[in-house]
Design a protein around this motif. Structure first.
Motif, PDB file in Angstrom:
ATOM      1  N   LEU A 109       0.838  -0.974   0.123  1.00  0.00           N
ATOM      2  CA  LEU A 109      -0.177   0.225  -0.048  1.00  0.00           C
ATOM      3  C   LEU A 109       0.980   1.307  -0.034  1.00  0.00           C
ATOM      4  O   LEU A 109       0.491   2.267  -0.603  1.00  0.00           O
ATOM      5  N   ILE A 110       1.882   1.243   0.524  1.00  0.00           N
ATOM      6  CA  ILE A 110       2.902   2.442   0.495  1.00  0.00           C
ATOM      7  C   ILE A 110       3.345   2.716  -0.830  1.00  0.00           C
ATOM      8  O   ILE A 110       3.226   3.747  -1.348  1.00  0.00           O
ATOM      9  N   GLY A 111       3.598   1.522  -1.616  1.00  0.00           N
ATOM     10  CA  GLY A 111       3.974   1.541  -2.868  1.00  0.00           C
ATOM     11  C   GLY A 111       3.143   2.046  -3.641  1.00  0.00           C
ATOM     12  O   GLY A 111       3.170   3.224  -4.660  1.00  0.00           O
ATOM     13  N   LEU A 112       1.829   1.588  -3.745  1.00  0.00           N
ATOM     14  CA  LEU A 112       0.632   1.953  -4.408  1.00  0.00           C
ATOM     15  C   LEU A 112       0.077   3.223  -4.047  1.00  0.00           C
ATOM     16  O   LEU A 112      -0.282   4.154  -5.086  1.00  0.00           O
ATOM     17  N   SER A 113       0.153   3.795  -2.838  1.00  0.00           N
ATOM     18  CA  SER A 113      -0.066   5.019  -2.620  1.00  0.00           C
ATOM     19  C   SER A 113       0.673   6.190  -3.188  1.00  0.00           C
ATOM     20  O   SER A 113       0.099   7.232  -3.529  1.00  0.00           O
ATOM     21  N   TRP A 114       2.062   5.767  -3.341  1.00  0.00           N
ATOM     22  CA  TRP A 114       2.936   6.845  -3.802  1.00  0.00           C
ATOM     23  C   TRP A 114       2.628   6.957  -5.206  1.00  0.00           C
ATOM     24  O   TRP A 114       2.609   7.895  -5.845  1.00  0.00           O
ATOM     25  N   LEU A 115       2.446   5.657  -5.929  1.00  0.00           N
ATOM     26  CA  LEU A 115       2.072   5.860  -7.394  1.00  0.00           C
ATOM     27  C   LEU A 115       0.618   6.647  -7.659  1.00  0.00           C
ATOM     28  O   LEU A 115       0.673   7.339  -8.634  1.00  0.00           O
ATOM     29  N   PHE A 321      -3.158   4.026   3.573  1.00  0.00           N
ATOM     30  CA  PHE A 321      -3.478   5.108   2.378  1.00  0.00           C
ATOM     31  C   PHE A 321      -3.917   6.200   3.188  1.00  0.00           C
ATOM     32  O   PHE A 321      -3.251   7.431   2.781  1.00  0.00           O
ATOM     33  N   VAL A 322      -4.858   6.409   4.023  1.00  0.00           N
ATOM     34  CA  VAL A 322      -5.103   7.681   4.404  1.00  0.00           C
ATOM     35  C   VAL A 322      -3.735   8.483   5.362  1.00  0.00           C
ATOM     36  O   VAL A 322      -3.452   9.513   5.017  1.00  0.00           O
ATOM     37  N   GLY A 323      -3.079   7.740   5.901  1.00  0.00           N
ATOM     38  CA  GLY A 323      -1.868   8.249   6.504  1.00  0.00           C
ATOM     39  C   GLY A 323      -0.769   8.974   5.238  1.00  0.00           C
ATOM     40  O   GLY A 323      -0.537  10.005   5.533  1.00  0.00           O
ATOM     41  N   PHE A 324      -0.684   7.975   4.706  1.00  0.00           N
ATOM     42  CA  PHE A 324       0.290   8.153   3.508  1.00  0.00           C
ATOM     43  C   PHE A 324      -0.117   9.537   2.732  1.00  0.00           C
ATOM     44  O   PHE A 324       0.700  10.414   2.662  1.00  0.00           O
ATOM     45  N   VAL A 325      -1.403   9.491   2.413  1.00  0.00           N
ATOM     46  CA  VAL A 325      -1.801  10.669   1.381  1.00  0.00           C
ATOM     47  C   VAL A 325      -1.897  11.928   2.401  1.00  0.00           C
ATOM     48  O   VAL A 325      -1.502  12.958   1.757  1.00  0.00           O
ATOM     49  N   ALA A 346       2.168   6.447   7.168  1.00  0.00           N
ATOM     50  CA  ALA A 346       1.433   5.029   7.065  1.00  0.00           C
ATOM     51  C   ALA A 346       1.837   4.036   7.949  1.00  0.00           C
ATOM     52  O   ALA A 346       0.977   3.231   8.533  1.00  0.00           O
ATOM     53  N   THR A 347       3.185   4.145   8.381  1.00  0.00           N
ATOM     54  CA  THR A 347       3.806   2.910   9.351  1.00  0.00           C
ATOM     55  C   THR A 347       3.153   3.334  10.852  1.00  0.00           C
ATOM     56  O   THR A 347       2.690   2.465  11.514  1.00  0.00           O
ATOM     57  N   LEU A 348       2.938   4.659  10.907  1.00  0.00           N
ATOM     58  CA  LEU A 348       2.589   4.978  12.345  1.00  0.00           C
ATOM     59  C   LEU A 348       1.117   4.517  12.589  1.00  0.00           C
ATOM     60  O   LEU A 348       0.803   4.232  13.517  1.00  0.00           O
ATOM     61  N   VAL A 349       0.289   4.939  11.567  1.00  0.00           N
ATOM     62  CA  VAL A 349      -1.142   4.660  11.902  1.00  0.00           C
ATOM     63  C   VAL A 349      -1.578   3.254  11.712  1.00  0.00           C
ATOM     64  O   VAL A 349      -2.424   2.761  12.507  1.00  0.00           O
TER      65      VAL A 349
END
Length: 454
Positions: A109-115, A321-325, A346-349
């Motif tokens: 999800l970190i990778g997909l969120s970045w893309l 995803f929410v945290g990353f964005v 993303a890791t924290l949440v």
């Protein structure tokens, strides 16, 4: 490392040999990458692998653990993996099983969120998500139907579901308040009219047998799984420190009102409200992340749910995803560290969302193993489940509004999105198609239509 002992023999007649920690580790790692299909699919995979094929645990013991996980807030499939890992290999076995259930999904999800956030405006990506959004609307509607058909057994429960929908849709009542009121109604109703709030929803017992299991029906509870007050206190203290130390560090570095601190606090509360699965808590996440904190937009929330549906692991991983964005869009670490900010958030949440699940299993598991009684939902939980149906229906309405009227009710109605949503609903309801297949088909349809109409 303590494990259940068994003599290596022919698998059909006697229990399988003792399972090493490494062998279990390899299985949990594999499970983390193949656990698609939501909780029902994930539990089915574990049942097939652990009960039927490997016979690490018997049918009855598997369901006994699952019934306990069904009562808890949080993702029951991840908690079930934690429970079985703990039962087999003590605390570290549970931690490894639960963590590996989540870690692959987090990395993906970190990778997909970045893309998504970096290249989401490209025609290819935009076209794919144009078809995915209507599919997500149909998926959430199916979730409301699936849970409702199981939970709403009489007029009282239907009334609770309807009231919860009105409360959140028209009055914007916070989700925790709806849960609290539903629990109170269930508590009172269970005393006044117990037949209306009969226990339900557990998986019950089963007499099925797939041969002798490593952890069989009559296998004695191991020493580490026996309830002791010192063990409970130790877990409570360690768990409190695992929450308080990172939360205190965030508050010291960024202040209580800093974005990362508020994410940690918000998703801690969300973790304790996930009765009824991820779909139940999504409206609460929407209320906080979109309306209150403005970490992301309504459209991004829909897209995040679509990504969560197409990755392995619990659906509640949409919080990553929410945290990353949120962190990426707000450039919390500056304009040159956007990916780092998103990955850290993303890791924290994920940490604050799943920490309670581990504590529930490690603290409550010994009591459950000691009693060996079937757990049943209480009347308050029955009422909460009914209320959850109304909340999920509200989520479907919310998604439908933003998909079918993307510019608002005063603007044009998107007939193409409506057609895609209808086709997705037919595939899900009528033909019982897999969620990932529906999302993939709708994504290709959206991309094709976008290219043709461009």
């Amino acid at each position: 490392m303590n494990t259940y002992e068994a003599i290596p023999v022919a698998p059909a007649s006697l229990p399988p040999p003792s399972v090493s920690f490494r062998e279990a580790f390899n299985f949990w790692l594999k499970l983390g990458f193949i656990s698609f299909g939501g909780p029902a699919g994930q539990i089915a995979i574990m049942h097939q692998e652990l009960v039927e094929n490997r016979r690490w645990i018997s049918e009855r013991r598997f369901l006994h653990a699952l019934n306990y996980c069904m009562v808890l807030p949080g993702p029951e499939a991840q908690q079930l993996a934690t429970y079985i890992g703990w039962l087999m290999h003590r605390t570290w076995g549970g931690i490894v099983a639960g963590a590996l259930f989540v870690l692959p999904s987090l990395l993906i999800l970190i990778g997909l969120s970045w893309l998504y956030i970096a290249f989401g405006n490209l025609p290819l990506v935009a076209g794919l998500f144009y078809g995915i959004k209507p599919a997500v609307t149909a998926i959430v509607l199916q979730a409301a139907h699936r849970i409702g058909s199981r939970a709403l057994k009489n007029s009282a429960l239907w009334a609770i579901a309807a009231a919860s929908f009105v409360a959140i849709f028209t009055l914007d009542v916070p989700f925790p308040a709806i849960v609290a009121v539903a629990a109170l109604i269930g508590y009172v109703g269970g005393r006044i009219a117990p037949d209306r709030f009969k226990i339900g929803g557990t998986h019950g017992n089963s007499e099925k047998s797939f041969g002798p299991a490593l952890i069989d029906d009559d296998t004695p509870t191991p020493e580490h799984a026996r309830f002791r007050w010192p063990g409970l206190i130790r877990i409570a203290v360690v768990g409190s420190l695992l929450w308080a130390v990172p939360m205190g560090m965030l508050a010291a570095l960024y202040g209580w009102h800093g974005a990362l601190t508020q994410m940690g606090w918000f998703f801690t509360k969300a973790a304790l409200l996930t009765f009824g699965g991820a779909y139940a808590v999504l409206p609460y996440v929407y209320q906080g992340a979109v309306e209150h904190y403005n970490w992301l937009t309504p459209t991004q929330m829909i897209d995040g749910l679509a990504l969560g549906e197409t990755t392995p692991g619990p659906l509640i991983m949409v919080v990553a995803f929410v945290g990353f964005v949120g962190a990426y869009a707000k450039a919390l670490f500056g304009p040159y560290s956007l990916f780092l900010a998103g990955a850290v958030a993303a890791t924290l949440v994920t940490w604050f969302t799943f920490l309670p699940s581990f504590l529930f299993i490690l603290a409550g598991g010994p009591l459950i193993e000691t009693t060996h009684n079937d757990l049943k939902f209480t009347a308050p939980l029955t009422a909460i489940t009914a209320a959850v149906v109304g909340v999920i229906l509200n989520l479907a309405v919310f998604f439908g509004y933003h998909v079918l009227w993307p510019q608002g009710l005063g603007a044009h109605f998107d007939w193409i999105s409506a057609l895609i949503a209808l086709v997705a609903a037919i595939a899900l309801f009528r033909y019982k198609r897999n969620v990932i297949h529906v999302i993939a088909g709708c994504a290709l349809a959206g991309l094709t239509l976008k290219l043709l109409l461009a």
